[in-house]
Motif scaffolding. Structure first.
Motif, PDB file in Angstrom:
ATOM      1  N   LEU A 130       0.809  -1.221   0.000  1.00  0.00           N
ATOM      2  CA  LEU A 130       0.000   0.000   0.000  1.00  0.00           C
ATOM      3  C   LEU A 130       0.841   1.270   0.000  1.00  0.00           C
ATOM      4  O   LEU A 130       0.509   2.245  -0.679  1.00  0.00           O
ATOM      5  CB  LEU A 130      -0.947  -0.010   1.206  1.00  0.00           C
ATOM      6  N   GLY A 131       1.953   1.284   0.737  1.00  0.00           N
ATOM      7  CA  GLY A 131       2.803   2.474   0.794  1.00  0.00           C
ATOM      8  C   GLY A 131       3.373   2.829  -0.564  1.00  0.00           C
ATOM      9  O   GLY A 131       3.389   3.998  -0.963  1.00  0.00           O
ATOM     10  N   ALA A 132       3.825   1.836  -1.304  1.00  0.00           N
ATOM     11  CA  ALA A 132       4.376   2.079  -2.644  1.00  0.00           C
ATOM     12  C   ALA A 132       3.287   2.552  -3.598  1.00  0.00           C
ATOM     13  O   ALA A 132       3.491   3.482  -4.378  1.00  0.00           O
ATOM     14  CB  ALA A 132       5.033   0.806  -3.176  1.00  0.00           C
ATOM     15  N   LYS A 133       2.136   1.928  -3.507  1.00  0.00           N
ATOM     16  CA  LYS A 133       1.020   2.325  -4.377  1.00  0.00           C
ATOM     17  C   LYS A 133       0.567   3.757  -4.072  1.00  0.00           C
ATOM     18  O   LYS A 133       0.302   4.539  -4.980  1.00  0.00           O
ATOM     19  CB  LYS A 133      -0.139   1.353  -4.240  1.00  0.00           C
ATOM     20  N   LEU A 134       0.503   4.085  -2.809  1.00  0.00           N
ATOM     21  CA  LEU A 134       0.113   5.438  -2.404  1.00  0.00           C
ATOM     22  C   LEU A 134       1.126   6.466  -2.908  1.00  0.00           C
ATOM     23  O   LEU A 134       0.740   7.525  -3.421  1.00  0.00           O
ATOM     24  CB  LEU A 134      -0.035   5.522  -0.886  1.00  0.00           C
TER      25      LEU A 134
END
Length: 147
Positions: free
Chosen positions: A121-125
């Motif tokens: 999720l952090g990378a996608k965000l």
């Protein structure tokens, strides 16, 4: 007191100089944002899946920086053609604020996330925020270019 007269600017007195500056500006912007988009697509899991995000950042780092230098330089030259018109345009001011924010974001949060090769999720965000910032800059440029 000195007053700025846009008519004395070479961009306004030669029919080819302003379009040429615009060509450099748009091409360099597309180039630099394109290299950033490669990393964004990798962070989002939508492209370049065989390469790590950290390697993409390293491979595109100089090209991105070179493109941003040309964008900023050509942008300042274009701005000099009629600074008051640009300064008092809300879309232009939004573009400049977002450009500064996007550059800071790209070289801090976005870069550290990409270099960590973390997924999830952090990378996608980080990828979504980056894409949103650069798209907003593009649209702001279009909005004031035609007003």
């Amino acid at each position: 007191m000195l007053a700025y007269d846009p008519a004395t600017n070479p961009l306004n007195s030669n029919e080819w100089s302003f379009p040429l500056a615009e060509c450099f500006h748009i091409a360099a912007f597309a180039f630099s944002v394109g290299t950033i988009a490669l990393v964004d697509l990798r962070l989002l899991g939508l492209g370049m899946l065989k390469r790590k995000a950290s390697q993409l950042v390293k491979d595109t780092m100089l090209w991105t920086l070179g493109g941003l230098i040309v964008v900023i330089t050509s942008g300042l030259i274009i701005f000099s053609s009629d600074p008051l018109r640009y300064f008092y345009n809300n879309a232009f001011r939004f573009k400049i604020i977002m450009l500064v924010a996007a550059i800071i974001y790209n070289y801090t949060i976005h870069r550290s996330v990409a270099l960590s090769d973390s997924g999830g999720l952090g990378a996608k965000l980080a990828g979504v925020v980056s894409v949103a910032m650069w798209v907003s800059i593009t649209f702001a440029g279009l909005f004031y270019a035609f007003t």
